[in-house]
Each structure stands twice: as structure tokens, then as C-alpha cells.
Scaffold this active site. Structure first.
Site, mmCIF file in Angstrom:
data_model
loop_
_atom_site.group_PDB
_atom_site.id
_atom_site.type_symbol
_atom_site.label_atom_id
_atom_site.label_comp_id
_atom_site.label_asym_id
_atom_site.label_seq_id
_atom_site.Cartn_x
_atom_site.Cartn_y
_atom_site.Cartn_z
ATOM 1 N N ASP A 173 18.488 8.932 19.170
ATOM 2 C CA ASP A 173 17.901 9.654 18.045
ATOM 3 C C ASP A 173 18.798 9.581 16.819
ATOM 4 O O ASP A 173 18.332 9.335 15.696
ATOM 5 C CB ASP A 173 17.720 11.127 18.415
ATOM 6 C CG ASP A 173 16.478 11.381 19.256
ATOM 7 O OD1 ASP A 173 15.490 10.655 19.097
ATOM 8 O OD2 ASP A 173 16.505 12.312 20.075
ATOM 9 N N LEU A 174 20.077 9.840 17.024
ATOM 10 C CA LEU A 174 21.005 9.868 15.894
ATOM 11 C C LEU A 174 21.116 8.507 15.228
ATOM 12 O O LEU A 174 21.115 8.397 13.994
ATOM 13 C CB LEU A 174 22.375 10.351 16.364
ATOM 14 C CG LEU A 174 22.410 11.800 16.870
ATOM 15 C CD1 LEU A 174 23.736 12.088 17.565
ATOM 16 C CD2 LEU A 174 22.190 12.767 15.731
#
Length: 410
Positions: A173-174
Site C-alpha cells: 500500500d505504502l
């Protein structure tokens, strides 16, 4: 105080982590980020916990707090005509729109990307999915751990080939958020030349695959499949976590010069059989680990780190997060920011990982950071802004002036 993106308006339709991380990065750089949330419940991460902070009437998830600083919140039901009209007013004023819906959801809401760009040709749209918008599995739902597994990262992480492990933060996600923000900045730069926006797409699959680095070329070029090897580097030795008398330290002996220095400092024979070159040491990693840990066995970690520093060997300890945030070096890099939350009061948040300096070497402070918003906190302010004349109409200021919030002048 303003930032390099002070003239940029971002409409954030995303939720969870990848999109919100991207928009938080843009907000850190001065963009005005309007976070559009679902009425009553808001972003999914508002309910992700424990831990929560605050009482029942003003409870906030620490997960939500990690990804939403420097934003304003308005709650809109995109299935309701009036709220959808408000969103379209925001689109008219926006430079960037960020969304991470499953493929086809925006179209079903009458908000397809093509229609948004027809309405605002200068709009840059960032769209983040789990596995891509097209291809045989395009549109497949994606969550971080699933993507870590599908994109091969878990096969490279763990104590060995039979022990796949997820990375301890939602790295897929990051990374998708980071790549997304990077793509947005490129599209905004290109808009200066073309005058028109474009669509930027990335996915959790793309982001994780994009950081395979040498493990990727290890397969595509050399035909070797990498696998988890615990806390030791697959291509460099000695490089990893080594036990000492009261714990462990990490060292990185990344060159033959460092190997010679290391051996001199710890009484090892740099020219012993199987130890002369890095390829030899990698091939005999277990032998190297045994020799290094024997040299460390009678030393405490603190004394060992001092000797390694004196010898010029890159080394470090393994810190817990409380130790990281109490570390003076962390604070010195601006990695902690104090903000005033509207219901929770003063709080300390992890800060942005960028710093800026002018040509004289003086640090440039772009903005006072703001706490993540409570749900619908800024609805009245945003609606009042939408009611003001748009730039370009008689009597208004130059393009970009409407992005400023009056509170920024305090």
C-alpha cells in the site's frame, strides 16, 4: 507558510492506505487536500483498531491518524444527486483527483474518468488498484498482504524458503501511494507544457514488483529464483544480523576494503580459504557467520558497536519503535511533528521524510502541519469556498489564489 504545491487542489476519493498515503504526501508539500468520505462512517480505517485514542464520543483510530495529516474532510454520499453535484464542483476546481475504487465503480456512479476529464481537461487523475486496471485479472480486489504474497515479496521474506513472512508494515500500500504521488508530480509538470491533464495508474502489484531490484534481475537475467534467507543478504557476506554476548548487531561489509578492515579489527584472516572474495564468502555463508559470531561472542552490543565504528564498519542495533521515536537522531531529521487535533488536543505524529534547504543552506519550513480531520470537520468551510467566484471571473484574483485557506494567514 506555504509549500511547493501551494497552488494545487487535490480531491481525495480514496480510502484505506495507498491513496490516502499519496494524498498525504501531496498535502505535506502544501497542496490543499479535500478528503471526501462516506457519511456517518467515513474512511474504512476510522474503524481499524485497536488501538483507538479518545473517548467514545471522540474516538479516533491510530491507523487513520497515520495517513491523513494535512487534509480537510467533507462527507458526501456519491449516490445522492446533491452530494454528487458538490463533488463535481470540487472537480471543477481541482488539479488532482485520487481514487482507489475497484474498476468500474466510478463509471457506475456516473463519475467515469473520461467524463471527469471532459469536465476539467486540466485534471490529473491518479487511480490505484490492487492488480491493475486491465489484463486477465484486472479489477481484482487487492489488500496489502495478498499483494505481498502474489507479487513475490513474502517469498523473499522470512527465516527460509518454507517460512514466508509479510513485511511488518503494509509496504505494498505504502509503495503504491509513493509511486502514485511520484506519477502525479510528473503529470503536473507535463501539464505546464501541454495544458492538459492525464490519468496516472499504478497498483499494489506494480509497486511491489517495481522494488524487486536485484532479486528481479536475478531471475530475468540470471535465471535464479530468490528465496527468503532470514537476516542475511543473498549477495553480500558478511552482511546481516550477528549475535553477540548480550544480543545482536547488524553489520554491512559491502566491499573488499571493508572486509580487510573488519578482519584486522577482529583478528580474522582475510585471506583464509573461502574468505578472499565476496563470491567465495557468499558461497560459504554459514562458515562466515560462524567465524563472525565467534569473534563477537565475548562482546556486549554497545562495546561491539563502538569497535565497529572505530574500524569504519557500517553497523547498527535493532531498535523497537519506542526507541526509534525517542532517538535524538530521529527528532533531528524532522521525523516527528506536533499537531493540534480538534477533539484530541495536542498529539505527536510521525512526520514527512523530506526536508528542503535554500541555496545558503538554511532549512525551508513550508508549512505548519495539521492533524488528521474528524469526519466532515471542514464541510462548512469547503462549501463556503465553493460558493466563492472561481478564478478567471471578473473581480477575482489570479489562478491558484482560491487554493489558500484563510486560516493559513493566521
Amino acid at each position: 507558510m506555504t509549500g511547493p504545491l501551494d497552488d494545487v487542489v487535490v480531491v481525495d476519493l480514496s480510502r484505506a492506505l495507498a491513496g490516502p498515503h499519496a494524498t498525504m504526501m501531496l498535502g505535506d508539500l502544501g497542496a490543499r487536500v479535500v478528503k471526501v468520505e462516506v457519511p456517518d462512517r467515513g474512511d474504512d480505517t476510522r474503524s481499524w483498531g485497536p488501538p483507538f485514542v479518545g473517548d467514545e464520543d471522540a474516538r479516533e483510530s491510530t491507523y487513520f491518524l497515520s495517513a491523513n495529516r494535512n487534509k480537510e474532510s467533507i462527507a458526501l454520499d456519491l449516490k445522492a444527486d446533491a452530494d454528487r453535484a458538490t463533488l463535481l464542483e470540487l472537480v471543477d476546481r481541482a488539479d488532482v483527483l485520487v481514487e482507489n475504487f475497484r474498476t468500474g465503480v466510478l463509471e457506475r456512479l456516473g463519475l467515469g474518468v473520461e467524463s471527469l476529464l471532459q469536465r476539467n481537461p486540466r485534471l490529473v487523475v491518479l487511480s490505484i488498484t490492487g492488480f491493475g486496471h486491465d489484463g486477465p485479472e484486472g479489477g481484482r480486489a487487492g489488500y496489502d498482504q495478498i499483494a505481498q504474497g502474489e507479487a513475490g515479496l513474502m517469498s523473499l521474506t522470512g527465516s527460509g524458503p518454507d517460512d514466508p513472512q509479510r513485511v511488518g508494515v503494509p509496504i505494498g500500500d505504502l509503495l503504491a501511494g509513493i509511486y502514485g504521488a511520484y506519477g502525479v508530480l510528473a503529470a503536473l509538470h507535463e501539464r505546464h507544457t501541454t495544458g492538459v491533464g492525464q490519468v496516472v495508474r499504478t497498483s499494489l502489484l506494480a509497486a511491489v514488483t517495481g522494488v524487486h531490484a536485484f532479486q528481479g534481475t536475478r531471475w530475468t537475467v540470471a535465471g535464479e529464483v530468490g528465496h527468503a534467507q532470514g537476516n542475511h543478504h543473498p549477495s553480500i557476506a558478511p552482511y546481516g544480523l550477528f549475535r553477540c554476548r548480550d544480543g545482536a548487531v547488524q553489520i554491512a561489509v559491502g566491499s573488499e576494503v571493508l572486509w580487510q578492515k573488519f578482519c584486522l579489527a577482529f583478528g580474522l584472516d582475510a585471506d583464509a580459504e573461502g574468505m578472499r572474495s565476496n563470491p567465495e564468502r557468499v558461497a560459504r555463508r554459514d562458515q562466515v557467520i560462524e567465524a563472525v559470531e565467534a569473534a563477537f561472542a565475548d562482546m556486549d552490543a554497545d562495546a561491539l558497536l563502538e569497535r565497529l565504528a572505530d574500524a569504519g564498519i557500517p553497523a547498527g542495533r535493532v531498535r523497537t519503535l519506542d526507541e526509534v521515536y525517542a532517538w535524538e537522531q530521529t527528532a533531528s531529521q524532522g521525523l516527528l511533528v506536533d499537531v493540534q487535533h480538534s477533539s484530541l488536543g495536542t498529539m505527536t505524529l510521525p512526520g514527512p521524510p523530506l526536508r528542503f534547504f535554500d541555496p545558503s543552506g538554511a532549512e525551508v519550513t513550508h508549512r505548519d502541519h495539521r492533524a488528521p480531520p474528524v469526519l466532515d470537520e471542514h464541510a462548512a468551510r469547503i462549501r463556503a469556498w465553493l460558493d466563492t467566484p472561481r478564478p478567471g471571473t471578473p473581480g477575482t484574483e489570479a489562478q491558484g489564489a482560491e487554493t489558500r485557506d484563510p486560516e493559513d494567514d493566521r
